[in-house]
Design a protein around this motif. Structure first.
Motif, short mmCIF file in Angstrom:
data_model
loop_
_atom_site.label_atom_id
_atom_site.label_comp_id
_atom_site.label_asym_id
_atom_site.label_seq_id
_atom_site.Cartn_x
_atom_site.Cartn_y
_atom_site.Cartn_z
N THR A 5 0.86 -1.18 0.00
CA THR A 5 0.00 0.00 0.00
C THR A 5 0.90 1.23 0.00
OG1 THR A 5 -0.11 0.07 2.42
CG2 THR A 5 -1.84 -1.17 1.26
N CYS A 6 0.31 2.37 -0.24
CA CYS A 6 1.10 3.60 -0.22
C CYS A 6 0.30 4.72 0.40
CB CYS A 6 1.57 3.97 -1.62
SG CYS A 6 0.23 4.39 -2.75
N SER A 7 1.01 5.71 0.90
CA SER A 7 0.39 6.92 1.42
C SER A 7 0.74 8.05 0.46
CB SER A 7 0.91 7.24 2.82
OG SER A 7 0.62 6.18 3.71
N VAL A 8 -0.24 8.92 0.19
CA VAL A 8 -0.06 9.96 -0.82
C VAL A 8 -0.46 11.32 -0.25
CG1 VAL A 8 -0.63 10.72 -3.15
CG2 VAL A 8 -0.60 8.27 -2.62
N GLY A 9 0.43 12.28 -0.43
CA GLY A 9 0.12 13.66 -0.08
C GLY A 9 0.12 14.51 -1.34
N VAL A 10 -0.91 15.36 -1.49
CA VAL A 10 -1.11 16.08 -2.75
C VAL A 10 -1.21 17.58 -2.50
CG1 VAL A 10 -2.51 16.27 -4.84
CG2 VAL A 10 -2.40 14.09 -3.60
N SER A 11 -0.51 18.35 -3.35
CA SER A 11 -0.69 19.80 -3.39
C SER A 11 -1.03 20.19 -4.83
CB SER A 11 0.56 20.54 -2.92
OG SER A 11 1.65 20.27 -3.78
N ILE A 12 -1.69 21.34 -4.99
CA ILE A 12 -2.17 21.78 -6.30
C ILE A 12 -1.56 23.13 -6.63
CG2 ILE A 12 -4.17 22.38 -7.70
CD1 ILE A 12 -4.13 19.45 -6.98
N TYR A 13 -0.98 23.21 -7.85
CA TYR A 13 -0.53 24.50 -8.38
C TYR A 13 -1.64 25.08 -9.25
CZ TYR A 13 1.85 28.02 -11.17
OH TYR A 13 2.19 29.20 -11.78
N PRO A 14 -2.03 26.35 -9.09
CA PRO A 14 -1.44 27.35 -8.17
C PRO A 14 -2.25 27.54 -6.91
CG PRO A 14 -2.74 28.46 -9.83
CD PRO A 14 -2.92 26.99 -10.08
N ASP A 15 -3.19 26.61 -6.62
CA ASP A 15 -4.11 26.81 -5.50
C ASP A 15 -3.39 26.90 -4.16
OD1 ASP A 15 -5.73 26.41 -7.62
OD2 ASP A 15 -6.88 24.76 -6.77
N ASP A 63 9.36 24.96 -4.08
CA ASP A 63 9.69 24.49 -2.73
C ASP A 63 8.45 24.41 -1.85
OD1 ASP A 63 12.34 24.22 -3.39
OD2 ASP A 63 12.94 26.17 -2.60
N THR A 64 7.62 25.44 -1.92
CA THR A 64 6.42 25.44 -1.08
C THR A 64 5.43 24.38 -1.52
OG1 THR A 64 6.72 27.82 -0.76
CG2 THR A 64 4.60 26.90 -0.12
N LEU A 65 5.31 24.18 -2.83
CA LEU A 65 4.43 23.11 -3.33
C LEU A 65 4.85 21.75 -2.80
CD1 LEU A 65 4.01 24.23 -7.05
CD2 LEU A 65 2.14 23.92 -5.42
N ALA A 70 2.85 19.23 -0.24
CA ALA A 70 2.61 17.81 -0.54
C ALA A 70 3.20 16.92 0.54
CB ALA A 70 3.19 17.46 -1.90
N ASP A 71 4.38 17.28 1.03
CA ASP A 71 5.04 16.51 2.08
C ASP A 71 4.23 16.58 3.37
OD1 ASP A 71 7.11 14.91 3.11
OD2 ASP A 71 8.10 16.64 3.97
N SER A 72 3.69 17.75 3.67
CA SER A 72 2.86 17.90 4.86
C SER A 72 1.60 17.04 4.75
CB SER A 72 2.48 19.37 5.04
OG SER A 72 1.61 19.53 6.13
N ALA A 105 -2.19 23.32 6.64
CA ALA A 105 -1.29 24.46 6.66
C ALA A 105 -1.06 24.94 8.09
CB ALA A 105 -1.86 25.58 5.80
N GLN A 106 -2.16 24.90 8.87
CA GLN A 106 -2.03 25.30 10.27
C GLN A 106 -1.12 24.32 11.01
OE1 GLN A 106 -5.76 25.66 12.30
NE2 GLN A 106 -4.82 26.04 14.30
N GLN A 107 -1.33 23.01 10.75
CA GLN A 107 -0.47 22.01 11.37
C GLN A 107 0.99 22.20 10.96
OE1 GLN A 107 -1.98 18.09 10.51
NE2 GLN A 107 -4.07 18.63 11.12
N LEU A 108 1.18 22.52 9.67
CA LEU A 108 2.53 22.75 9.19
C LEU A 108 3.15 23.95 9.89
CD1 LEU A 108 4.77 22.04 7.15
CD2 LEU A 108 3.63 23.53 5.50
#
Length: 719
Positions: free
Chosen positions: A404-414, A420-422, A426-428, A449-452
């Protein structure tokens, strides 16, 4: 009258005579001053000279009178022996046709030197047309011959180099047609001969260069710089295949400064170009999987962002981490781990669109780049395909894995506009997915974002916590269940944040492990615990053992043995009063180092406890080989003991296992009378939990010791 006529005639004769003499002198002067020798000779076998100008001596080294009538030397004998027959033949053929003759040959001068001469002349014929003499001029052309020979040698050398060079050579017009080419160039372009190349290639711009503009670039560079150097281009061969060439060329100009032609050399650099391409690919390609590597990530994402800005698309950046991969890699070896990664990479490739990009970020981490999205929701089916592909069983040798895998996703430009921030977003999101139980897809959000932000605040604060004395130790008593006495204390770290108040260890210890602060914090905990042992001895007269927790990171990557030895020596604390608690699954990180470190610590005299016992992986046969003093059963088996028969059975099994191995057994998380009595009757040695006492600050511990003084009496030492 007759006398006057006679006198007039005499005057005319005298004047004619004087004029003739003057003309003769003028003629002689002209002949003598000519550069060369004027001659007349009989047309006989010896070329008998009957007139020779004064230039004879300069030309031959012999005075003119020596050659007249062949008195001393005949001109035939002066002519080089190798050239006599040819010279006579040329003259005879011209005379026979009553034509002028011109020839070049060598003579041997009076001093023995050899000179080259050029002779031009014609035959003298009698009234019947029979040749009776020759007359003409002979001039020294030795210097001209020397120059010609030098030029010829140079030309031959150049032509030999031109024709035999392995380097392609050419001359072309400014407009783009070949004037000359050598065999090497013809073969380079796939032609059998230079003639075929010159005949076939009549438009270099369109027939040769893959990019039409390259010929313009070539001529423009020569116009601006006078030449081109290492001018690299891709060109067509006769059979249609393409190769890479490097040209060095310059323009040749006439006296008026106009271009006559271009000339230069051509080298096939296809192998070098292919090698450079391989090097570039290796630099951006992962050796194991063939995917893009981490070095290529930023460049690839930057190009996709530029395209997204142009067409107003979105990009999904998906950070993928394989669940439990490290366990497989560490237990079955790197070869099995590599095979697994290769399989996963192929599945990722098969589950993506041609426009998507896959990056192996390192280890078991992959990044998927999904361009061309209209909304963030468009990424969901793409990610579902990835999750499904990876979840299919993977066979490696005799083993079948259900990954199985765990996936973290971020969206450009949202979520961010910079790379680096994107990636951080995603890492968060990935961190959140793993903490939520793994095998999940987590999209970055405001709450994340708050947790980060909170995590970054913790990371920043940890850098100053020790210096500002914000860290403190609480102590939770451990009770001997058979006698009810206090057997030891466990040191539990807390962080008194100036703004956020008391922060429990589960919120900042993982950050400390990630950032490396854990090494300084771990040493401080050990040192503070040793000071506490000495303080209680001084104040109460008790030698109370204290247990401290050791992070797997600190245990396996730090200089733990040296640190423990140094602190014990500095604080002068007997080693047996310190128990180091390490979690069971630390051994899976590096079992060889785990074993080696345990043995070194035992030689120091400290006690070793396995914390959270029972929730680790693999069988427990390893316990008999390790120098372990104590097993601490995880509180997960104690909780809900009243309602869970299974928990009770597991507890009995773990306690009996410890007893059979002659290890002390401690149960954590005891909160009520039922749990206490069950463990007591089950033979558990030591209990710890809120049923006996919550973790205590220094002040609360002092009060506890006053109230529980009799329970410490067995730890009292003589003053």
């Amino acid at each position: 009258m007759n006398g006057d006529i006679h006198w007039g005639m005499m005057q005319t004769q005298i004047m004619d005579s004087l004029l003739a003499a003057q003309q003769q002198r003028l003629l002689d002067t002209l002949l003598d001053n000519l550069d060369g020798m004027i001659y007349r000779c009989l047309y006989d076998d010896q070329w008998t000279m009957i007139y020779v100008s004064k230039g004879c001596e300069t030309l031959t080294g012999y005075p003119a009178q020596d050659l007249i009538l062949n008195k001393v030397k005949s001109y035939e004998r002066i002519t080089h022996t190798e050239d006599r027959a040819q010279a006579r033949k040329i003259i005879h053929e011209a005379v026979s046709r009553k034509q002028r003759f011109a020839l070049e040959y060598r003579i041997v001068r009076a001093d023995g030197e050899i000179s080259w001469v050029a002779e031009r002349g014609s035959g003298v014929f009698d009234p019947e047309g029979k040749p009776v003499a020759l007359e003409g001029i002979i001039q020294d052309i030795t210097e001209r011959k020397r120059i010609e020979q030098a030029l010829y040698s140079t030309e031959q050398k150049y032509r030999s180099m031109f024709e035999n060079s392995t380097l392609g050579m050419f001359q072309t017009t400014e407009s783009g047609t070949y004037l000359n080419a050598n065999l090497a160039l013809a073969k380079l372009y796939g032609y059998a001969s230079p003639a075929e190349l010159i005949s076939d290639l009549n438009n270099i711009s369109t027939q040769l260069y893959v990019e039409d503009s390259r010929r313009h670039d070539f001529t423009e560079a020569i116009r601006l710089q006078g030449r081109v150097q290492n001018f690299e281009s891709q060109v067509y061969r006769l059979n249609g295949e393409t190769i890479w060439i490097s040209e060095n060329a310059h323009a040749v100009y006439d006296a008026q400064g106009s271009i006559l032609y271009y000339e230069g050399t051509v080298e096939d650099i296809t192998d070098r170009k292919n090698y450079e391409l391989q090097i570039r690919q290796l630099a951006v390609t992962d050796n194991l999987t063939g995917l893009l590597n981490r070095h290529a990530f930023s460049g690839k994402l930057a190009s996709l962002i530029a395209e997204a800005d142009k067409f107003h698309y979105k990009i999904a950046i998906a950070f993928i981490d394989l669940d439990h991969f490290k366990l497989i890699n560490d237990t079955l070896g790197h070869r099995a781990g590599d095979k697994l990664l290769e399989n996963v990479a192929q599945r990722l490739i098969q589950s993506t669109r041609p426009t998507d990009a896959i990056v192996r970020f390192g280890g078991d981490e992959f990044v998927m780049l999904y361009p061309g999205l209209r909304s963030a929701e468009d990424a969901q089916p793409l990610l579902s395909r990835v999750m499904e592909a990876i979840s299919q069983p993977i066979a490696i040798g005799d083993y079948v894995f259900n990954m199985t895998c765990s996936v973290g996703v971020s969206i450009y430009p949202d979520h961010a506009q910079d790379i680096d921030t994107l990636l951080t977003c995603a890492d968060s999101a990935l961190y959140s997915a793993k903490n939520a139980g793994k095998n999940k897809v987590q999209m970055f959000s405001g709450s994340l974002a708050q947790q980060l932000g909170e995590r970054n605040e913790i990371e920043y604060g940890l850098g100053h916590a020790l210096q500002r004395q914000e860290l403190m130790l609480y102590y939770q008593p451990q009770i001997n269940m058979q006698h009810g006495n206090i057997s030891a204390l466990e040191a539990l770290i807390r962080w008194q944040h100036p703004e956020r108040g008391l922060i429990p260890p589960d919120q900042f210890i993982p950050v400390a492990e990630e950032t490396g602060h854990i090494f300084a914090i771990g040493e401080w905990v050990l040192q503070t615990a040793c000071k506490k042992i000495k303080a209680m001895q001084t104040e109460w007269g008790y030698l109370v053992p204290i247990a401290v927790n050791v992070s797997p990171i600190q245990f396996l990557r730090g200089n733990l043995v040296e640190t423990v030895q140094r602190v014990l020596r500095q604080e002068r604390v007997p080693p047996h009063l310190i128990t180091l608690e390490v979690t069971e699954n630390a051994r899976f990180k590096d079992e060889a180092m785990f074993t080696r470190t345990l043995e070194q610590l035992k030689r120091l005299g400290v006690c070793i406890a396995i914390d959270d016992f029972g929730i680790g992986y693999s069988n427990m046969a390893y316990l008999k080989n390790y120098p372990i003093d104590e097993l601490k059963i995880d509180k997960a088996f104690v909780q809900d003991l009243e309602q869970s028969v299974t928990n009770g059975n597991i507890l009995l099994a773990l306690i009996n296992l410890g007893k059979s191995l002659h290890k002390s057994v401690t149960a954590e998380g005891i909160e009520n009378e039922y749990q206490h009595r069950f463990l007591l009757h089950s033979g558990c040695d030591v209990g710890q939990g809120y049923y006996y006492s919550k973790p205590l600050s220094d002040e609360a511990l002092a009060e506890f010791m006053r109230e529980q003084r009799p329970k410490f009496d067995h730890l009292q030492v003589s003053r």
